[in-house]
Write a protein that holds these residues in place. Structure first.
Motif, PDB file in Angstrom:
ATOM      1  N   ASN A  74     -23.824  34.650   4.119  1.00  0.00           N
ATOM      2  CA  ASN A  74     -22.848  33.776   3.470  1.00  0.00           C
ATOM      3  C   ASN A  74     -21.898  34.594   2.603  1.00  0.00           C
ATOM      4  OD1 ASN A  74     -24.989  34.018   1.321  1.00  0.00           O
ATOM      5  ND2 ASN A  74     -23.553  32.682   0.227  1.00  0.00           N
ATOM      6  N   ASP A 132     -19.463  33.966  -0.955  1.00  0.00           N
ATOM      7  CA  ASP A 132     -19.052  33.101  -2.054  1.00  0.00           C
ATOM      8  C   ASP A 132     -17.915  33.803  -2.774  1.00  0.00           C
ATOM      9  OD1 ASP A 132     -19.024  30.854  -3.688  1.00  0.00           O
ATOM     10  OD2 ASP A 132     -20.433  31.728  -5.106  1.00  0.00           O
ATOM     11  N   SER A 133     -16.915  33.040  -3.173  1.00  0.00           N
ATOM     12  CA  SER A 133     -15.726  33.651  -3.762  1.00  0.00           C
ATOM     13  C   SER A 133     -15.079  32.724  -4.779  1.00  0.00           C
ATOM     14  CB  SER A 133     -14.720  34.000  -2.662  1.00  0.00           C
ATOM     15  OG  SER A 133     -14.294  32.830  -1.991  1.00  0.00           O
ATOM     16  N   ASP A 139     -10.288  23.917   1.507  1.00  0.00           N
ATOM     17  CA  ASP A 139     -10.964  23.629   2.782  1.00  0.00           C
ATOM     18  C   ASP A 139     -10.373  24.449   3.922  1.00  0.00           C
ATOM     19  OD1 ASP A 139     -12.733  21.884   1.561  1.00  0.00           O
ATOM     20  OD2 ASP A 139     -11.622  20.082   2.137  1.00  0.00           O
ATOM     21  N   ARG A 174     -11.522  28.120   3.521  1.00  0.00           N
ATOM     22  CA  ARG A 174     -12.911  28.262   3.967  1.00  0.00           C
ATOM     23  C   ARG A 174     -12.991  28.289   5.490  1.00  0.00           C
ATOM     24  NH1 ARG A 174     -16.181  23.718   2.463  1.00  0.00           N
ATOM     25  NH2 ARG A 174     -17.970  25.019   3.014  1.00  0.00           N
ATOM     26  N   SER A 231     -19.975  26.142   6.429  1.00  0.00           N
ATOM     27  CA  SER A 231     -20.974  25.947   5.369  1.00  0.00           C
ATOM     28  C   SER A 231     -21.461  27.276   4.781  1.00  0.00           C
ATOM     29  CB  SER A 231     -22.160  25.146   5.895  1.00  0.00           C
ATOM     30  OG  SER A 231     -22.891  25.908   6.850  1.00  0.00           O
ATOM     31  N   GLN A 232     -21.135  28.378   5.423  1.00  0.00           N
ATOM     32  CA  GLN A 232     -21.529  29.703   4.958  1.00  0.00           C
ATOM     33  C   GLN A 232     -20.452  30.362   4.095  1.00  0.00           C
ATOM     34  OE1 GLN A 232     -22.701  30.503   9.276  1.00  0.00           O
ATOM     35  NE2 GLN A 232     -23.833  32.085   8.154  1.00  0.00           N
ATOM     36  N   GLY A 251     -18.091  29.900   0.698  1.00  0.00           N
ATOM     37  CA  GLY A 251     -17.722  29.208  -0.534  1.00  0.00           C
ATOM     38  C   GLY A 251     -16.431  29.783  -1.084  1.00  0.00           C
ATOM     39  N   VAL A 252     -15.511  28.915  -1.433  1.00  0.00           N
ATOM     40  CA  VAL A 252     -14.272  29.312  -2.104  1.00  0.00           C
ATOM     41  C   VAL A 252     -14.071  28.349  -3.262  1.00  0.00           C
ATOM     42  CG1 VAL A 252     -11.763  29.571  -1.950  1.00  0.00           C
ATOM     43  CG2 VAL A 252     -13.189  30.237  -0.004  1.00  0.00           C
ATOM     44  N   LYS A 253     -13.895  28.896  -4.432  1.00  0.00           N
ATOM     45  CA  LYS A 253     -13.621  28.098  -5.631  1.00  0.00           C
ATOM     46  C   LYS A 253     -12.343  28.639  -6.253  1.00  0.00           C
ATOM     47  CE  LYS A 253     -17.505  29.611  -7.136  1.00  0.00           C
ATOM     48  NZ  LYS A 253     -17.840  30.394  -5.957  1.00  0.00           N
TER      49      LYS A 253
END
Length: 161
Positions: free
Chosen positions: A97, A99-100, A114, A117, A129-130, A132-134
């Motif tokens: 995965n 995450d960022s 979205d 991602r 689903s693997q 993550g972007v915030k």
């Protein structure tokens, strides 16, 4: 013996300038400024690539895509991400995965997360689903808060195939 799980961290920053497209996570975001860089300056994707390369102690994107090489002038960072994914696969690993986080006062990134991602997932050949972007602001503090630039951080988990 290869480690079954490897982690890497990536960080990138670019300054905001006029007369450049704003591209984050492979998404062309309508905005009055863009990010300055040798390539398309997609700092989110650059952080992701550095995290992936770092997980395998392969170096950083500057080693593979130097900013003094005209071959990468204006390069599409999503294409560079595909090359990094191939390097990871050649080392016998797959993405577990990503995450960022995007650190930016402007533009507002939430409407595009979205799509970011999905772009990253599609390029890496993994499920959305693997990925993550915030996005966050720094409450008008520092260079991002003063709208001088955008930063991104990423963590990659790679698993032995």
């Amino acid at each position: 013996m290869k480690q079954p799980i490897r982690f890497g961290i990536g960080y990138d920053v670019h300054c905001l300038v006029e007369n450049r497209k704003m591209i984050l996570g492979g998404v062309d975001i309508p905005f009055d400024r863009g990010l300055l860089g040798h390539s398309d300056a997609d700092c989110l994707v650059h952080a992701v690539m550095d995290a992936m390369l770092g997980a395998l102690a392969l170096g950083d994107i500057g080693k593979f895509f130097p900013d003094d090489d005209d071959a990468y002038l204006g390069a599409d960072s999503m294409k560079l991400l595909k090359i990094v994914a191939e390097k990871v696969a050649n080392e016998g690993y797959a993405v577990g995965n990503i995450d960022s986080v995007i650190i930016a006062q402007v533009p507002k990134c939430a409407p595009y997360i979205d799509d970011m991602r999905q772009n990253i997932a599609d390029t890496l050949g993994i499920d959305v689903s693997q990925v993550g972007v915030k996005a966050t602001t720094e409450e008008r503090l520092g260079f991002t808060g003063r709208e001088e630039g955008i930063a991104a951080q990423a963590v990659a988990c790679l698993v032995l195939k």
